[in-house]
Structures are given as C-alpha cells and as structure tokens.
Design a protein around this motif. Structure first.
Motif, PDB file in Angstrom:
ATOM      1  N   ALA A  40       0.831  -1.211   0.000  1.00  0.00           N
ATOM      2  CA  ALA A  40       0.000   0.000   0.000  1.00  0.00           C
ATOM      3  C   ALA A  40       0.863   1.258   0.000  1.00  0.00           C
ATOM      4  O   ALA A  40       0.576   2.235  -0.708  1.00  0.00           O
ATOM      5  N   LEU A  41       1.932   1.261   0.790  1.00  0.00           N
ATOM      6  CA  LEU A  41       2.834   2.419   0.828  1.00  0.00           C
ATOM      7  C   LEU A  41       3.483   2.646  -0.529  1.00  0.00           C
ATOM      8  O   LEU A  41       3.593   3.791  -1.005  1.00  0.00           O
ATOM      9  N   LEU A  42       3.918   1.574  -1.160  1.00  0.00           N
ATOM     10  CA  LEU A  42       4.591   1.699  -2.464  1.00  0.00           C
ATOM     11  C   LEU A  42       3.609   2.107  -3.552  1.00  0.00           C
ATOM     12  O   LEU A  42       3.981   2.828  -4.482  1.00  0.00           O
ATOM     13  N   GLU A  43       2.365   1.649  -3.441  1.00  0.00           N
ATOM     14  CA  GLU A  43       1.368   1.988  -4.456  1.00  0.00           C
ATOM     15  C   GLU A  43       0.893   3.429  -4.321  1.00  0.00           C
ATOM     16  O   GLU A  43       0.842   4.178  -5.308  1.00  0.00           O
ATOM     17  N   HIS A  44       0.554   3.837  -3.105  1.00  0.00           N
ATOM     18  CA  HIS A  44      -0.077   5.150  -2.923  1.00  0.00           C
ATOM     19  C   HIS A  44       0.923   6.271  -2.674  1.00  0.00           C
ATOM     20  O   HIS A  44       0.601   7.437  -2.922  1.00  0.00           O
ATOM     21  N   ARG A  45       2.106   5.953  -2.171  1.00  0.00           N
ATOM     22  CA  ARG A  45       3.123   6.974  -1.883  1.00  0.00           C
ATOM     23  C   ARG A  45       2.494   8.205  -1.221  1.00  0.00           C
ATOM     24  O   ARG A  45       2.479   9.298  -1.786  1.00  0.00           O
ATOM     25  N   PRO A  46       1.979   8.023  -0.022  1.00  0.00           N
ATOM     26  CA  PRO A  46       1.255   9.120   0.645  1.00  0.00           C
ATOM     27  C   PRO A  46       2.195  10.258   1.037  1.00  0.00           C
ATOM     28  O   PRO A  46       3.413  10.096   1.087  1.00  0.00           O
ATOM     29  N   ASP A  47       1.584  11.384   1.355  1.00  0.00           N
ATOM     30  CA  ASP A  47       2.364  12.504   1.893  1.00  0.00           C
ATOM     31  C   ASP A  47       2.878  12.173   3.281  1.00  0.00           C
ATOM     32  O   ASP A  47       3.925  12.668   3.699  1.00  0.00           O
ATOM     33  N   VAL A  48       2.156  11.327   3.980  1.00  0.00           N
ATOM     34  CA  VAL A  48       2.586  10.855   5.301  1.00  0.00           C
ATOM     35  C   VAL A  48       1.791   9.600   5.631  1.00  0.00           C
ATOM     36  O   VAL A  48       0.624   9.467   5.255  1.00  0.00           O
ATOM     37  N   ALA A  49       2.446   8.667   6.314  1.00  0.00           N
ATOM     38  CA  ALA A  49       1.774   7.441   6.766  1.00  0.00           C
ATOM     39  C   ALA A  49       1.685   7.459   8.284  1.00  0.00           C
ATOM     40  O   ALA A  49       2.645   7.793   8.970  1.00  0.00           O
ATOM     41  N   VAL A  50       0.515   7.094   8.801  1.00  0.00           N
ATOM     42  CA  VAL A  50       0.308   6.946  10.245  1.00  0.00           C
ATOM     43  C   VAL A  50       0.147   5.455  10.510  1.00  0.00           C
ATOM     44  O   VAL A  50      -0.787   4.830   9.979  1.00  0.00           O
ATOM     45  N   LEU A  51       1.040   4.884  11.292  1.00  0.00           N
ATOM     46  CA  LEU A  51       0.991   3.428  11.428  1.00  0.00           C
ATOM     47  C   LEU A  51       1.275   2.968  12.858  1.00  0.00           C
ATOM     48  O   LEU A  51       1.973   3.630  13.622  1.00  0.00           O
ATOM     49  N   ASP A  52       0.706   1.824  13.176  1.00  0.00           N
ATOM     50  CA  ASP A  52       0.964   1.172  14.453  1.00  0.00           C
ATOM     51  C   ASP A  52       2.159   0.249  14.285  1.00  0.00           C
ATOM     52  O   ASP A  52       2.509  -0.147  13.162  1.00  0.00           O
ATOM     53  N   VAL A  53       2.808  -0.081  15.393  1.00  0.00           N
ATOM     54  CA  VAL A  53       3.959  -0.984  15.347  1.00  0.00           C
ATOM     55  C   VAL A  53       3.504  -2.421  15.166  1.00  0.00           C
ATOM     56  O   VAL A  53       3.987  -3.145  14.290  1.00  0.00           O
ATOM     57  N   ARG A  54       2.570  -2.855  15.998  1.00  0.00           N
ATOM     58  CA  ARG A  54       2.160  -4.258  16.027  1.00  0.00           C
ATOM     59  C   ARG A  54       0.868  -4.449  15.248  1.00  0.00           C
ATOM     60  O   ARG A  54      -0.185  -3.938  15.625  1.00  0.00           O
ATOM     61  N   LEU A  55       0.988  -5.186  14.143  1.00  0.00           N
ATOM     62  CA  LEU A  55      -0.138  -5.434  13.255  1.00  0.00           C
ATOM     63  C   LEU A  55      -0.258  -6.936  13.006  1.00  0.00           C
ATOM     64  O   LEU A  55       0.704  -7.681  13.179  1.00  0.00           O
ATOM     65  N   PRO A  56      -1.454  -7.397  12.585  1.00  0.00           N
ATOM     66  CA  PRO A  56      -1.569  -8.790  12.174  1.00  0.00           C
ATOM     67  C   PRO A  56      -0.619  -9.052  10.992  1.00  0.00           C
ATOM     68  O   PRO A  56      -0.269  -8.122  10.274  1.00  0.00           O
TER      69      PRO A  56
END
Length: 218
Positions: A40-56
């Motif tokens: 998703a990051l590589l596809e959308h290349r957002p202006d900023v990503a907000v993410l959690d550390v621990r994900l499924p």
C-alpha cells in the motif's frame, strides 16, 4: 495531505480517518494487516503514513518493518508511528535511515488532538516529532556520562528548542537573537557533539536524539 493509515483496531482506524477528514486531509488508503502495508505504501506513496507498530498477522513489529522497507525504496517517505509500544530494533533502524520526516508518538501520551495534528503536519513537511518517553527508551542503552557537557548555556537553549521542533527562525525569535546567530550556535552544537558535515540533514535529528537521551526527555 494524502494520508495512509495502518491500524488493526477498527474503532481507532475509523476515528483517525474521521479526524483527518475533518482537518481537511485525504485518507488515500487504510490497512489493518502488516502484510498489506508495504504494498500500500509503495502503491499510494502518501504525503505521510500513520501506522501502528504491532499489526496482524504476528502482532510484533510488522508496521515498523514495513516502514523501514518502504523508506529504503522511497527515501524520505514521511512516517508517523502511533503506538502503545517502543520497538527498539526497528525503531532505531527507522531513525538511522535519516530521521527527517519521522515521528514516534505513544498513544497513551497524546493528550490533545491538536498535538497529534501538529506532529503529523511537521513530519509530513520533513520535520521530526518524537515522544520524549519513546526516545528515553531508545536511548536507554546509549553512552554513559553527559554528552552535552561541552555545550555552552546558549547552545543548550538552542538545542532544547530544536528538540521541541522549532525551526531556526523561530528559535531566533524566541531567544531574541538573529537567525545567523542561531545558525552559528547550531554549527557549534554539531561540532561539539561530533556530528560530521557528511551526515547532512541527519545531524539535526541526531543532535536532538542526543539531547533527549541526555536529559531523559525533560
């Protein structure tokens, strides 16, 4: 801004999306699984990503690992980590890549919506937003002694304001000195902390990390 959210808690994920939309930002993607985050990051290349550390699926460090991998492919991709945990290994790697455009906030310590939005905008603009408690944990195993001992009182004041995220112009205004003087003080700080010019823009972040580590985030 175009924002990508990676959060497995559905209520928090939707709440963030509503908050960002209300502040005039666009949520370009929202994922709940660590395996979906890097694509998703590589596809959308957002202006900023907000993410959690621990994900499924593993609930370990999937979010940070994806952020590190994405910034290796998209240098400078702004990332704001919003988590309950400080994951030492990958958090350190994320900062070591060049911490400009990186934030690390602890969910339980974000007291106001305005603080979160300010941190998000700062990171998106290439700045830094680091929770002092997170930095204290990351720096816990660093060198002993006072790395700031060589700094003058004025240099310490400048560095403290740098740690709060202020730019050179704002620091000058707050200390009632010219911006050229601020630049000189910052140059002295870099030299005394042993941060070479070859480190480029990363020197400012490393200086701030040294300050927060030495002061325990105070």
């Amino acid at each position: 801004m175009r924002v990508l959210i990676a959060e497995d808690n559905a209520l928090l994920r939707e709440g963030l999306a509503l908050l960002l939309a209300g502040a005039g930002h666009e949520v370009c993607a929202s994922v709940e699984d660590g395996e979906l985050l890097l694509p998703a990051l590589l596809e959308h290349r957002p202006d900023v990503a907000v993410l959690d550390v621990r994900l499924p699926p593993g609930f370990r460090d999937e979010g940070l690992r994806a952020a590190v991998a994405a910034r290796e492919r998209i240098p400078g991709l702004p990332v704001l980590v919003l988590s309950q945990y400080v994951e030492q290994v990958y958090a350190s790697r994320l900062l070591a890549q060049g911490a400009a455009g990186v934030g690390y906030l602890l969910k339980d310590r974000v007291g106001r919506v305005e603080e979160f939005l300010d941190a998000l905008e700062r990171v998106a603009a290439g700045g830094v937003a680091l929770d002092p408690e997170a930095v204290s944990q990351l720096m816990a195993r660093r060198v002993h002694g006072d790395p700031l001992g060589a700094l003058s009182p004025r240099e310490r004041e400048v560095l403290a304001l740098m740690a709060e995220g202020h730019g050179n112009g704002a620091i000058g205004a707050m200390l009632f000195i010219a911006e050229t003087s601020v630049n000189k003080h910052i140059g002295n700080i870099f030299a005394k902390l042993g941060l070479p010019a070859a480190d480029g823009g990363h020197r400012r972040v490393r200086a701030v990390l040294a300050y927060l580590g030495a002061t325990g985030g105070r």
